[in-house]
Design an enzyme around this catalytic site. Structure first.
Site, PDB file in Angstrom:
ATOM      1  N   GLY A  13      33.614 -56.590  56.291  1.00 30.09           N
ATOM      2  CA  GLY A  13      33.080 -57.072  57.552  1.00 30.09           C
ATOM      3  C   GLY A  13      33.170 -56.101  58.709  1.00 30.09           C
ATOM      4  O   GLY A  13      33.246 -56.532  59.869  1.00 30.09           O
ATOM      5  N   ASN A  15      30.794 -54.189  59.848  1.00 29.29           N
ATOM      6  CA  ASN A  15      29.593 -54.355  60.665  1.00 29.29           C
ATOM      7  C   ASN A  15      29.608 -55.689  61.402  1.00 29.29           C
ATOM      8  O   ASN A  15      29.111 -55.789  62.526  1.00 29.29           O
ATOM      9  CB  ASN A  15      28.333 -54.222  59.809  1.00 29.29           C
ATOM     10  CG  ASN A  15      28.012 -52.770  59.498  1.00 29.29           C
ATOM     11  OD1 ASN A  15      28.167 -51.895  60.343  1.00 29.29           O
ATOM     12  ND2 ASN A  15      27.587 -52.501  58.282  1.00 29.29           N
ATOM     13  N   LEU A  92      25.864 -58.469  49.606  1.00 34.48           N
ATOM     14  CA  LEU A  92      25.495 -57.790  48.365  1.00 34.48           C
ATOM     15  C   LEU A  92      25.060 -58.734  47.246  1.00 34.48           C
ATOM     16  O   LEU A  92      24.881 -58.295  46.119  1.00 34.48           O
ATOM     17  CB  LEU A  92      26.677 -56.940  47.879  1.00 34.48           C
ATOM     18  CG  LEU A  92      27.170 -55.877  48.863  1.00 34.48           C
ATOM     19  CD1 LEU A  92      28.341 -55.104  48.277  1.00 34.48           C
ATOM     20  CD2 LEU A  92      26.037 -54.932  49.261  1.00 34.48           C
ATOM     21  N   ASN A 109      18.476 -56.425  58.187  1.00 35.51           N
ATOM     22  CA  ASN A 109      19.449 -55.843  57.254  1.00 35.51           C
ATOM     23  C   ASN A 109      19.800 -54.436  57.713  1.00 35.51           C
ATOM     24  O   ASN A 109      18.962 -53.725  58.277  1.00 35.51           O
ATOM     25  CB  ASN A 109      18.856 -55.803  55.841  1.00 35.51           C
ATOM     26  CG  ASN A 109      19.808 -55.175  54.838  1.00 35.51           C
ATOM     27  OD1 ASN A 109      20.949 -55.591  54.704  1.00 35.51           O
ATOM     28  ND2 ASN A 109      19.341 -54.157  54.124  1.00 35.51           N
ATOM     29  N   HIS A 111      20.925 -50.806  56.240  1.00 37.32           N
ATOM     30  CA  HIS A 111      20.972 -50.046  54.982  1.00 37.32           C
ATOM     31  C   HIS A 111      21.508 -48.648  55.275  1.00 37.32           C
ATOM     32  O   HIS A 111      21.076 -48.003  56.236  1.00 37.32           O
ATOM     33  CB  HIS A 111      19.582 -49.949  54.359  1.00 37.32           C
ATOM     34  CG  HIS A 111      19.591 -49.249  53.034  1.00 37.32           C
ATOM     35  ND1 HIS A 111      20.015 -49.856  51.876  1.00 37.32           N
ATOM     36  CD2 HIS A 111      19.245 -47.985  52.689  1.00 37.32           C
ATOM     37  CE1 HIS A 111      19.924 -49.007  50.868  1.00 37.32           C
ATOM     38  NE2 HIS A 111      19.465 -47.863  51.346  1.00 37.32           N
ATOM     39  N   ASP A 152      14.408 -53.541  50.637  1.00 36.88           N
ATOM     40  CA  ASP A 152      14.507 -52.448  51.612  1.00 36.88           C
ATOM     41  C   ASP A 152      13.138 -51.969  52.095  1.00 36.88           C
ATOM     42  O   ASP A 152      13.013 -50.847  52.599  1.00 36.88           O
ATOM     43  CB  ASP A 152      15.287 -51.253  51.030  1.00 36.88           C
ATOM     44  CG  ASP A 152      16.732 -51.604  50.718  1.00 36.88           C
ATOM     45  OD1 ASP A 152      17.288 -52.485  51.396  1.00 36.88           O
ATOM     46  OD2 ASP A 152      17.301 -51.003  49.783  1.00 36.88           O
ATOM     47  N   GLU A 182      25.668 -47.087  61.575  1.00 38.26           N
ATOM     48  CA  GLU A 182      25.551 -48.522  61.322  1.00 38.26           C
ATOM     49  C   GLU A 182      26.105 -49.361  62.466  1.00 38.26           C
ATOM     50  O   GLU A 182      25.468 -50.312  62.931  1.00 38.26           O
ATOM     51  CB  GLU A 182      26.270 -48.896  60.021  1.00 38.26           C
ATOM     52  CG  GLU A 182      25.652 -48.301  58.777  1.00 38.26           C
ATOM     53  CD  GLU A 182      26.384 -48.726  57.507  1.00 38.26           C
ATOM     54  OE1 GLU A 182      26.711 -49.919  57.385  1.00 38.26           O
ATOM     55  OE2 GLU A 182      26.644 -47.862  56.650  1.00 38.26           O
TER      56      GLU A 182
END
Length: 214
Positions: A13, A15, A92, A109, A111, A152, A182
């Site tokens: 976690g 992010n 995931l 999202n 990536h 993606d 990120e």
């Protein structure tokens, strides 16, 4: 108009923490993280949510007979939280098209590469950075994009490049990209969404000015 944000997680976690910190700074205005959904009981992200008083729950894929059943349960939970925006922050677990069809251009999202490089089925976690180093790239980074049925492949919102160092390992590259890209991009993308400044036209994301024009 304030937005309700639901964050989907599977692991530590970090992010999610960047979003919680941004919220504490007032980055999202009146918008709030309304709930956190984890795919694993042992996801440390749940502790982060608990520490910030954010409602949370766990939905394990193994408790459902197939991907579609799991996706429907996830959609129900997201709706129960009243989500305006869904953020995949290291989520995931595989889901089907149910979510993106229910929330078009309302799921984002993060990536860990510069899409279209090192993305698509099979590219997640350390695998992305292993592939980047194996290719010998000098620059990698991260991408925030809207989620579509193509893995993606949704409209890109923001990207940030990060230099690859000669002595990088997948682990050191992952850590640097997470910190420098990120954790910078994701709160910014959420802020833009909450300010109604993201528009998708012909598969391309446009960032609107504060006045609502391009």
């Amino acid at each position: 108009m304030s937005k309700r944000i639901v964050v989907l997680v599977s692991g530590g976690g970090t992010n999610l923490q960047s979003l919680l910190d941004a919220q504490a700074r007032g980055t999202f205005g009146d918008s709030r993280i309304a709930g956190v959904i984890a795919s694993r009981d042992d996801a440390y992200a749940l502790v982060r949510a608990e520490n910030h008083g954010v409602p949370h729950l766990t939905l394990r894929r193994g408790d459902y007979p197939d991907v579609h059943a799991y996706s429907l349960a996830l959609l129900d939970a997201i709706r129960d939280f009243g989500a305006d925006l869904v953020v995949l922050a290291g989520f995931l677990t595989i889901v089907d098209e149910t979510l993106c069809r229910a929330y078009p251009n309302r799921i984002i999202n993060i990536h860990p590469s510069l899409i279209p490089s090192f993305c698509g089925p099979g590219f997640y976690g350390l695998r992305v950075h292993e592939a980047a180093l194996a290719k010998g790239v000098k620059v990698s980074g991260a991408t925030v994009h809207f989620v579509t049925e193509e893995c993606d492949g949704g409209p890109i919102i923001l990207q940030k490049a990060v230099c690859v160092q000669p002595d990088d390992t997948p682990e050191t590259l992952q850590k640097r990209i997470m910190k420098e890209a990120e954790q910078v991009l994701l709160p910014e993308a959420v802020r833009l969404f909450c300010e109604d400044r993201l528009a998708v036209e012909n598969g391309v994301t446009r960032i609107l000015s504060q006045e609502g024009s391009l």
